[in-house]
Scaffold this active site. Structure first.
Site, PDB file in Angstrom:
ATOM      1  N   SER A  89     -16.812  10.885 -36.274  1.00  0.00           N
ATOM      2  CA  SER A  89     -15.938   9.770 -36.480  1.00  0.00           C
ATOM      3  C   SER A  89     -14.438   9.921 -35.563  1.00  0.00           C
ATOM      4  CB  SER A  89     -15.233  10.674 -38.304  1.00  0.00           C
ATOM      5  OG  SER A  89     -14.886  11.581 -38.130  1.00  0.00           O
TER       6      SER A  89
ATOM      7  N   TYR B 207     -17.657   5.472 -38.106  1.00  0.00           N
ATOM      8  CA  TYR B 207     -16.507   5.868 -39.350  1.00  0.00           C
ATOM      9  C   TYR B 207     -15.353   6.758 -39.619  1.00  0.00           C
ATOM     10  CZ  TYR B 207     -18.670  10.662 -40.735  1.00  0.00           C
ATOM     11  OH  TYR B 207     -18.014  11.656 -40.255  1.00  0.00           O
TER      12      TYR B 207
END
Length: 118
Positions: free
Chosen positions: A25, A58
């Site tokens: 991430s 993400y």
């Protein structure tokens, strides 16, 4: 017909950390996420202005007001602290809506990652 268009952009922000051993991430200061209309867990594209690399990951909200931009996991091998990046998120929408849609674009100060223009 639906088309994918730019929804959100954090233009030219500086990487403050890279954590290879994290699951994955990008951690982003929550003030920047809010200003750019990006939510936790949203898929984003990262473009590194220093080396031309592009990747997808993400988002994870970082401490508000901290200026944190931390690439986690394997991306830490591609993007390094001090690099200038662009963070973009996209959305699908009907063609007619897309023609008039205006993305949220944020321009941080690359020295502090604080918002100077949006």
């Amino acid at each position: 017909m639906y088309v994918e268009v730019l929804k959100s952009k954090i233009h030219r922000v500086t990487i403050t950390e890279a954590n290879l051993n994290y699951v994955g991430s990008i951690t982003i200061d929550e003030d920047l996420m809010d200003a750019a209309n990006i939510i936790a867990g949203e898929k984003v594209q990262i473009v590194d202005n220093n080396n031309g690399a592009r990747l997808e990951t993400y988002t994870i909200p970082g401490k508000r007001g901290s200026g944190v931009i931390c690439l986690n996991g394997a991306a830490a091998r591609i993007v390094h602290p001090g690099d200038i990046i662009i963070i973009m998120a996209y959305a699908w929408m009907p063609m007619e809506e897309a023609k008039v849609f205006k993305p949220a674009v944020v321009f941080p100060d690359t020295a502090t990652n604080k918002i100077i223009l949006k």
